[in-house]
Design an enzyme around this catalytic site. Structure first.
Site, PDB file in Angstrom:
ATOM      1  N   ASP A 170      89.994 -48.101  23.203  1.00  0.00           N
ATOM      2  CA  ASP A 170      90.079 -46.692  22.823  1.00  0.00           C
ATOM      3  C   ASP A 170      90.029 -46.568  21.301  1.00  0.00           C
ATOM      4  OD1 ASP A 170      90.418 -43.980  22.882  1.00  0.00           O
ATOM      5  OD2 ASP A 170      92.435 -43.999  23.718  1.00  0.00           O
ATOM      6  N   CYS A 186      86.475 -39.201  23.074  1.00  0.00           N
ATOM      7  CA  CYS A 186      86.976 -39.975  24.218  1.00  0.00           C
ATOM      8  C   CYS A 186      86.545 -39.401  25.562  1.00  0.00           C
ATOM      9  CB  CYS A 186      88.497 -40.047  24.168  1.00  0.00           C
ATOM     10  SG  CYS A 186      89.168 -40.863  22.701  1.00  0.00           S
ATOM     11  N   LYS A 241      93.980 -45.340  30.407  1.00  0.00           N
ATOM     12  CA  LYS A 241      93.727 -43.953  30.027  1.00  0.00           C
ATOM     13  C   LYS A 241      92.612 -43.363  30.873  1.00  0.00           C
ATOM     14  CE  LYS A 241      92.031 -41.335  26.019  1.00  0.00           C
ATOM     15  NZ  LYS A 241      91.875 -41.330  24.553  1.00  0.00           N
ATOM     16  N   HIS A 252      91.775 -39.351  31.030  1.00  0.00           N
ATOM     17  CA  HIS A 252      91.243 -38.302  30.145  1.00  0.00           C
ATOM     18  C   HIS A 252      90.114 -37.502  30.766  1.00  0.00           C
ATOM     19  CE1 HIS A 252      91.444 -37.476  25.505  1.00  0.00           C
ATOM     20  NE2 HIS A 252      91.993 -36.525  26.246  1.00  0.00           N
ATOM     21  N   HIS A 300      94.020 -46.586  19.656  1.00  0.00           N
ATOM     22  CA  HIS A 300      94.263 -45.165  19.440  1.00  0.00           C
ATOM     23  C   HIS A 300      95.627 -44.946  18.767  1.00  0.00           C
ATOM     24  CE1 HIS A 300      94.844 -40.904  20.295  1.00  0.00           C
ATOM     25  NE2 HIS A 300      93.606 -40.824  20.766  1.00  0.00           N
ATOM     26  N   ASP A 347      85.093 -46.836  23.479  1.00  0.00           N
ATOM     27  CA  ASP A 347      84.624 -45.538  23.964  1.00  0.00           C
ATOM     28  C   ASP A 347      83.966 -44.695  22.883  1.00  0.00           C
ATOM     29  OD1 ASP A 347      86.951 -44.985  22.548  1.00  0.00           O
ATOM     30  OD2 ASP A 347      87.711 -43.524  23.994  1.00  0.00           O
ATOM     31  N   ASN A 348      84.183 -45.003  21.635  1.00  0.00           N
ATOM     32  CA  ASN A 348      83.545 -44.285  20.521  1.00  0.00           C
ATOM     33  C   ASN A 348      83.900 -45.015  19.233  1.00  0.00           C
ATOM     34  OD1 ASN A 348      85.861 -41.871  21.577  1.00  0.00           O
ATOM     35  ND2 ASN A 348      86.275 -43.135  19.776  1.00  0.00           N
TER      36      ASN A 348
END
Length: 474
Positions: A40, A82, A135, A137, A237, A289-290
């Protein structure tokens, strides 16, 4: 009333048109297991094999070894936030199609509609057991949890990790804003709260994700059933806080301690695959994820690229991605071929002998020839880069066209009178004082945009906040 199962069967019937790629069809074969570890907000430059590791305060030997044993992608692209990335991975569709183009902030029905077909549902129809630990989301109410979207079981947080800070904040009250809960659920049952997700649990979460992932793989190995284990780690994160066992271990602060912990947790899951005798028939993926965290003091590093998450700069979307499948994915290979999050569904479906929906636009393409070393080129030439509801940029081959300028996640997005064009080979930092003059590139870029817009006439976008049941307009 038509059941969700019959709708799923109808959606998976036949084949799906994937741009210029060959349609994906179910292939009878020994089905490989899938272990997908998703970090994350891990920036491109954090891992040793991507130029980080010791230069970020902690070596990452297990993840680096994983890269040596498989394929390391250097042009893997996610969406800029995310929620959109997680949606794109699981649906094979740009998140803007699914009403998941932005991180939700409450007040509306958040997450995927039940009409969407996920990778977990497709694999389940092909005989897989699936679980998500970590996670989510993509929905925080009953009806939109992982077990409502194809997963057999799940444990983790419905939204995001910064909510772990709420219980310690001045003026916060559970009566005004309930704390985020760690949740647990099984298919066919209601998801239940386990405990409050606070700073203590934030430190413990990733170790528990690894533990549960290992236990799930053990159970499926003993049952002789192929599995999809989706370990969606919460690190790095914000707040980036390591497990107590790793706190102070590197001597280089919390961030470096976290990186050492992440590497160890990945190692625990990889060791379990080996111990269970599943190494040869398990596809292992590790990705982020990014792009990296923006908020100090937890901000990350995108390596050679400019920017962080929530932006269309390369640093916001280009992420580390490693794929291992012994004797199928050639070891020690590095590829700069362009790949996008939406490609993962059709690619994994092809490798697993599963299907993709045939009744809706699928933006992903089957990249299995690239992964298996049967092709050097990507099955796509370009990608659309959305930031929230805006088409902010387009990548085509080694070029990038920006229609908006947005420096950081808190900067306004300013529409440009003349798009910015960069040759990423000559100007990887996307420095605005060195724009490309290859204006002919705008032609193929606008063709990509036009093809997407044409698809909206028959398949309109699902607005964010759309409640269930959703039925697409005829």
């Amino acid at each position: 009333m038509t059941s969700r199962r019959s709708l799923l069967q109808a959606a998976l019937a036949g084949t799906a048109l994937l741009g210029d790629a060959t349609p994906v069809r179910a292939q009878p074969a020994r089905r490989p297991n899938i272990l997908f570890m998703l970090a994350d907000n891990l920036g491109y430059g954090e891992l040793g094999v991507y130029g980080g590791g010791r230069t970020r305060g902690a070596a990452t030997p297990r993840i680096d070894r994983l890269a040596a044993e498989g394929l390391r992608l250097t042009n893997m692209n996610m969406e800029a936030q995310c929620t959109p990335s997680r949606s794109a991975i699981l649906t094979g569709r740009y998140a803007i199609r699914s009403g998941t183009h932005s991180v939700p902030f409450g007040g509306v029905a958040d997450g995927l509609t039940q009409w969407e077909v996920t990778l977990a549902e497709s694999l389940g129809a092909a005989g897989y057991a699936s679980a998500l630990f970590g996670k989510w989301h993509l929905g925080s109410e009953e009806g939109r949890f992982p077990t409502n979207q194809g997963f057999d079981e799940w444990y983790g947080i419905p939204r995001t990790t910064d909510e772990a800070m709420w219980p310690g904040m001045p003026g916060w009250s559970a009566a005004v804003m309930p704390p985020e809960q760690i949740l647990e659920g099984r298919k066919g049952e209601r998801t239940r709260p386990v405990r409050v997700y606070d700073l203590e649990q934030r430190r413990l979460m990733d170790a528990e994700i690894a533990r549960r992932t290992v236990a799930f793989m053990e159970a499926q190995a003993h049952a002789g059933k192929p599995f999809f284990a989706y370990a969606t780690l919460t690190q790095p994160h914000l707040p980036t806080l390591p497990h107590p066992e790793f706190a102070g271990r590197t001597g280089n602060g919390d961030w470096a301690d976290m990186l050492a912990e992440m590497d160890a947790n990945v190692g625990r899951m990889l060791d379990a695959v080996d111990r269970l005798g599943l190494r040869e028939n398990t596809i292992v993926l590790f990705a982020s994820d990014n792009g990296p965290e923006f908020v100090k003091p937890w901000d990350g590093w995108a390596g050679p690229w400019r920017g962080q998450y929530f932006t269309a700069w390369e640093g916001g979307i280009r992420v580390p991605c490693i794929v291992r499948w012994p004797e199928r994915v050639p070891a020690g290979r590095v590829s700069d071929a362009i790949v996008h999050a939406v490609d993962l569904f059709p690619t994994l479906a092809k490798l697993a002998g599963a299907s993709v929906p045939g009744d809706r636009p699928i933006d992903g393409v089957d990249q299995s020839p690239l992964l298996l070393g049967q092709a050097e080129a990507s099955a796509r030439e370009g990608i659309l880069v959305f930031c929230a509801e805006r088409l902010q940029a387009v990548k085509w081959r080694n070029y990038k066209v920006h229609f908006y300028r947005q420096d950081t996640m808190v900067s306004p997005a300013v529409k440009l009178g003349i798009p910015l064009l960069f040759n990423l080979y000559q100007n990887p930092r996307e420095d605005e004082d060195k724009p490309s003059l290859d204006s002919w590139v705008v032609g193929p870029v606008l063709k990509l945009v036009a093809a997407f817009e044409a698809s909206l006439k028959a398949h309109p976008l699902i607005p964010m906040g759309t409640p269930d049941p959703y039925k697409p307009p005829r």
